[in-house]
Motif scaffolding. Structure first.
Motif, mmCIF file in Angstrom:
data_model
loop_
_atom_site.group_PDB
_atom_site.id
_atom_site.type_symbol
_atom_site.label_atom_id
_atom_site.label_comp_id
_atom_site.label_asym_id
_atom_site.label_seq_id
_atom_site.Cartn_x
_atom_site.Cartn_y
_atom_site.Cartn_z
ATOM 1 N N ASN A 1 0.786 -1.233 0.000
ATOM 2 C CA ASN A 1 0.000 0.000 0.000
ATOM 3 C C ASN A 1 0.819 1.285 0.000
ATOM 4 O O ASN A 1 0.278 2.363 -0.239
ATOM 5 N N ASP A 2 2.126 1.201 0.301
ATOM 6 C CA ASP A 2 2.887 2.432 0.496
ATOM 7 C C ASP A 2 4.338 2.260 0.048
ATOM 8 O O ASP A 2 4.803 1.142 -0.194
ATOM 9 N N LYS A 3 5.034 3.387 -0.038
ATOM 10 C CA LYS A 3 6.467 3.390 -0.355
ATOM 11 C C LYS A 3 7.240 3.845 0.870
ATOM 12 O O LYS A 3 6.796 4.731 1.602
ATOM 13 N N PHE A 4 8.415 3.251 1.077
ATOM 14 C CA PHE A 4 9.202 3.539 2.264
ATOM 15 C C PHE A 4 10.646 3.872 1.907
ATOM 16 O O PHE A 4 11.214 3.272 0.980
ATOM 17 N N PHE A 5 11.214 4.811 2.654
ATOM 18 C CA PHE A 5 12.641 5.100 2.514
ATOM 19 C C PHE A 5 13.451 3.859 2.890
ATOM 20 O O PHE A 5 14.419 3.501 2.221
ATOM 21 N N ALA A 6 13.052 3.184 3.969
ATOM 22 C CA ALA A 6 13.756 1.974 4.404
ATOM 23 C C ALA A 6 12.804 1.057 5.152
ATOM 24 O O ALA A 6 11.821 1.505 5.765
ATOM 25 N N VAL A 7 13.098 -0.241 5.085
ATOM 26 C CA VAL A 7 12.368 -1.252 5.840
ATOM 27 C C VAL A 7 13.333 -1.845 6.860
ATOM 28 O O VAL A 7 14.420 -2.316 6.490
ATOM 29 N N VAL A 8 12.944 -1.808 8.137
ATOM 30 C CA VAL A 8 13.739 -2.415 9.205
ATOM 31 C C VAL A 8 12.999 -3.684 9.607
ATOM 32 O O VAL A 8 11.928 -3.626 10.222
ATOM 33 N N LEU A 9 13.556 -4.841 9.263
ATOM 34 C CA LEU A 9 12.820 -6.102 9.281
ATOM 35 C C LEU A 9 13.496 -7.140 10.165
ATOM 36 O O LEU A 9 14.666 -7.476 9.953
ATOM 37 N N ASN A 10 12.766 -7.652 11.146
ATOM 38 C CA ASN A 10 13.293 -8.731 11.985
ATOM 39 C C ASN A 10 13.154 -10.058 11.238
ATOM 40 O O ASN A 10 12.078 -10.382 10.730
ATOM 41 N N PHE A 11 14.230 -10.822 11.184
ATOM 42 C CA PHE A 11 14.230 -12.084 10.446
ATOM 43 C C PHE A 11 13.263 -13.092 11.058
ATOM 44 O O PHE A 11 12.744 -13.975 10.373
ATOM 45 N N ASP A 12 12.977 -12.970 12.364
ATOM 46 C CA ASP A 12 12.135 -13.934 13.069
ATOM 47 C C ASP A 12 10.668 -13.512 13.152
ATOM 48 O O ASP A 12 9.976 -13.786 14.139
ATOM 49 N N LEU A 13 10.167 -12.854 12.120
ATOM 50 C CA LEU A 13 8.740 -12.519 12.074
ATOM 51 C C LEU A 13 7.882 -13.784 11.984
ATOM 52 O O LEU A 13 8.322 -14.801 11.439
ATOM 53 N N GLN A 14 6.669 -13.700 12.511
ATOM 54 C CA GLN A 14 5.707 -14.790 12.409
ATOM 55 C C GLN A 14 4.596 -14.392 11.437
ATOM 56 O O GLN A 14 4.476 -13.243 11.042
ATOM 57 N N ASN A 15 3.755 -15.373 11.087
ATOM 58 C CA ASN A 15 2.638 -15.124 10.162
ATOM 59 C C ASN A 15 3.179 -14.458 8.886
ATOM 60 O O ASN A 15 2.876 -13.310 8.575
ATOM 61 N N HIS A 16 3.949 -15.211 8.171
ATOM 62 C CA HIS A 16 4.828 -14.841 7.062
ATOM 63 C C HIS A 16 6.191 -14.488 7.681
ATOM 64 O O HIS A 16 6.327 -13.446 8.347
ATOM 65 N N SER A 17 7.151 -15.347 7.476
ATOM 66 C CA SER A 17 8.478 -15.172 8.078
ATOM 67 C C SER A 17 9.231 -14.019 7.445
ATOM 68 O O SER A 17 8.843 -13.498 6.385
ATOM 69 N N GLY A 18 10.317 -13.628 8.117
ATOM 70 C CA GLY A 18 11.168 -12.577 7.563
ATOM 71 C C GLY A 18 11.676 -12.950 6.185
ATOM 72 O O GLY A 18 11.781 -12.106 5.287
ATOM 73 N N LEU A 19 11.999 -14.229 5.989
ATOM 74 C CA LEU A 19 12.505 -14.693 4.699
ATOM 75 C C LEU A 19 11.432 -14.546 3.619
ATOM 76 O O LEU A 19 11.722 -14.135 2.487
ATOM 77 N N GLN A 20 10.168 -14.844 3.969
ATOM 78 C CA GLN A 20 9.082 -14.680 3.008
ATOM 79 C C GLN A 20 8.890 -13.209 2.636
ATOM 80 O O GLN A 20 8.652 -12.874 1.465
ATOM 81 N N VAL A 21 9.008 -12.339 3.627
ATOM 82 C CA VAL A 21 8.859 -10.900 3.356
ATOM 83 C C VAL A 21 9.994 -10.417 2.452
ATOM 84 O O VAL A 21 9.782 -9.624 1.531
ATOM 85 N N LEU A 22 11.210 -10.909 2.698
ATOM 86 C CA LEU A 22 12.349 -10.528 1.856
ATOM 87 C C LEU A 22 12.129 -10.968 0.409
ATOM 88 O O LEU A 22 12.449 -10.230 -0.536
ATOM 89 N N LYS A 23 11.577 -12.166 0.225
ATOM 90 C CA LYS A 23 11.289 -12.653 -1.128
ATOM 91 C C LYS A 23 10.211 -11.786 -1.784
ATOM 92 O O LYS A 23 10.283 -11.489 -2.984
ATOM 93 N N PHE A 24 9.221 -11.368 -0.998
ATOM 94 C CA PHE A 24 8.173 -10.470 -1.502
ATOM 95 C C PHE A 24 8.790 -9.142 -1.954
ATOM 96 O O PHE A 24 8.445 -8.616 -3.023
#
Length: 490
Positions: free
Chosen positions: A52-75
């Motif tokens: 929905n939006d554009k970001f200057f930067a994404v600060v992402l924890n690798f251990d996210l749940q309900n879609h893992s950090g790795l899945q978000v990185l692939k997205f």
């Protein structure tokens, strides 16, 4: 004073971490720095925010749940391949146990890996490290007019000083500016976001005889970026005198080297170094009367930062005289020159303040390790190529085999390293003896033991640095058997 704020377009940050307490704290810190923050605690919400939006930067924890950090990185890789991403790892064990590798993370456009524990404020520093000058300008809280001056107590070690005549500012001041009253006591004369006041600066220069301005070390990157861009514009302006261009490039290079020495070889630091080298290359390439400025250069500042800049300037000027020179070669050598003494960071402070002739045998033995230490510091940095590392390693190797650390001789020494070696010795002779450049060159040429330390063609091309290029015939102004160079060195 008028202090009404203008509207700004704050940089937007996406924070994605499963720890709600950490999220709240990190959001507060970044909002205080005028970032706009979107905070989510699941991978699914992170992907929705990115959709929905554009970001200057994404600060992402690798251990996210309900879609893992790795899945978000692939997205992100599929849908936003140029997105700036900082990945947080809960511990070093994630890498050690190979749940993910650094190489895998880098493939997902990860620009930085942050391993807990770290202070939340560190994220602010990392984000600033990836901001362009335009980003800084966009994120600043602007005010019309100037704020009241404020007296503050801060440790001297927290500040970087700059000569008042070397300070330039955009219309909106990028960071707080101070003058020093006495040790650990300062007056903030301009606030970040104020409209720049030349009158206020001039008051302290002319009425109070103030010679230096100060700013927080954390703002040094902003200083470098602004002055580097300004230097670039000056170099392209044919009406600006060459000596002013050299002064501007020296000013920004000094502060850059200081930043590298204190912040380490972070990716954003190296990237900024390449911008400095671009300006140095353009200066050497475009200024037809640079030889006049180099010939009359007499600013005897003994600091390590100015020393590194001068080694860079004279090394690149020498390379320019060779037919095989290229932009890539000059810029790689310039980067090596900026970092050539970085190994001294690891030496005892008291050793740093001595010249080799003042050292005892044990101290000199330790001093001779600084080229190897320098390479160790930058060894794992993939942004620095092997040529740069070899120049740093060999910048004290002499053509006659009397150098260190490996006593290499003749053709076993990189030509570029021997060029840096000559420039390094030359700058020491010039500053230590308070000699102008022709005087320092003459001292080298009259010392046959010194001359044999360098390839004869390097000596010959160094002499050309101080000669009007229009008067140099294409072949060479000095034949290889010239009497000013030793036959031993050929």
């Amino acid at each position: 004073m008028i202090n009404c704020c203008e509207g700004t377009l704050a940089l937007k940050i996406l924070l994605a971490d499963p720890n709600e307490t950490w999220l709240e704290k990190a959001s507060k810190v970044l909002k205080e720095q005028f970032y706009e923050v979107v905070a989510v605690s699941s991978g699914k919400d992170a992907q929705l925010a990115l959709y929905n939006d554009k970001f200057f930067a994404v600060v992402l924890n690798f251990d996210l749940q309900n879609h893992s950090g790795l899945q978000v990185l692939k997205f992100i890789q599929r849908n936003h391949p140029n997105q700036r991403v900082l990945v947080i790892l809960e511990s070093q064990s994630i890498l050690d146990e190979e749940r993910v590798t650094e190489d895998q993370l880098k493939k997902f456009a990860t620009v930085e890996i942050l391993i807990k524990p770290f202070e939340v404020e560190y994220i602010k520093e990392v984000l600033e490290g990836h901001q362009s000058l335009g980003d800084f300008m966009k994120n600043i809280q602007r005010r019309e007019g100037q704020s009241e001056e404020v007296e503050v107590d801060n440790s001297d070690e927290e500040f970087t000083k700059v000569r008042i005549d070397d300070f330039y500012s955009a219309k909106a001041v990028l960071f707080d500016v101070y003058i020093k009253l006495k040790s650990s006591k300062y007056i903030k004369i301009l606030h970040s976001g104020d409209t720049f006041s030349k009158e206020r600066i001039d008051k302290y220069r002319n009425e109070k005889n103030v010679e230096h301005l100060y700013f927080h070390n954390s703002d040094r990157r902003k200083f470098i970026q602004y002055h580097n861009q300004l230097a670039s514009k000056l170099i392209d302006n044919k009406k600006v005198p060459t000596d002013l261009k050299v002064k501007m490039v020296r000013n920004v290079a000094d502060k850059y080297i200081q930043e590298a020495y204190t912040q380490g070889m972070k990716p954003q630091v190296v990237e900024q170094g390449k911008e400095v080298c671009e300006n140095i290359y353009n200066l050497v390439e475009q200024e037809k009367d640079l030889y006049k400025t180099l010939k009359s250069y007499q600013e005897f500042d003994p600091t390590a930062f100015t020393h590194s800049f001068l080694v860079t300037l004279f090394s690149t000027a020498i390379i320019k005289q060779f037919e095989w020179q290229s932009k890539t070669t000059i810029q790689a050598t310039a980067l090596a020159c900026l970092f050539h003494d970085i190994g001294k960071m690891k030496l005892p402070k008291e050793l740093m303040e001595k010249r080799p002739l003042e050292m005892d045998d044990d101290e000199y033995a330790l001093y001779m390790t600084h080229p190897q230490i320098g390479v160790e510091i930058i060894e794992e940095n993939r942004m620095i190529n092997n040529s740069v590392k070899q120049i740093i390693l060999q910048h004290h190797e002499y053509y006659d085999g009397t150098g260190f650390p490996y006593k290499k001789k003749g053709s076993k020494i990189l030509t570029l390293a021997n060029i840096v070696c000559l420039a390094n010795d030359f700058v020491h002779i010039m500053i230590d003896g308070e000699l102008d450049p022709p005087g320092a060159l003459k001292k080298i040429l009259l010392d046959q033991d010194q001359v044999t330390k360098y390839n004869s063609m390097i000596i010959e091309n160094f002499i050309k640095v101080f000669v009007d290029p229009a008067k140099i015939v294409k072949e060479t102004s000095l034949p290889s058997n010239s009497k000013v160079v030793s036959k031993k060195a050929s």
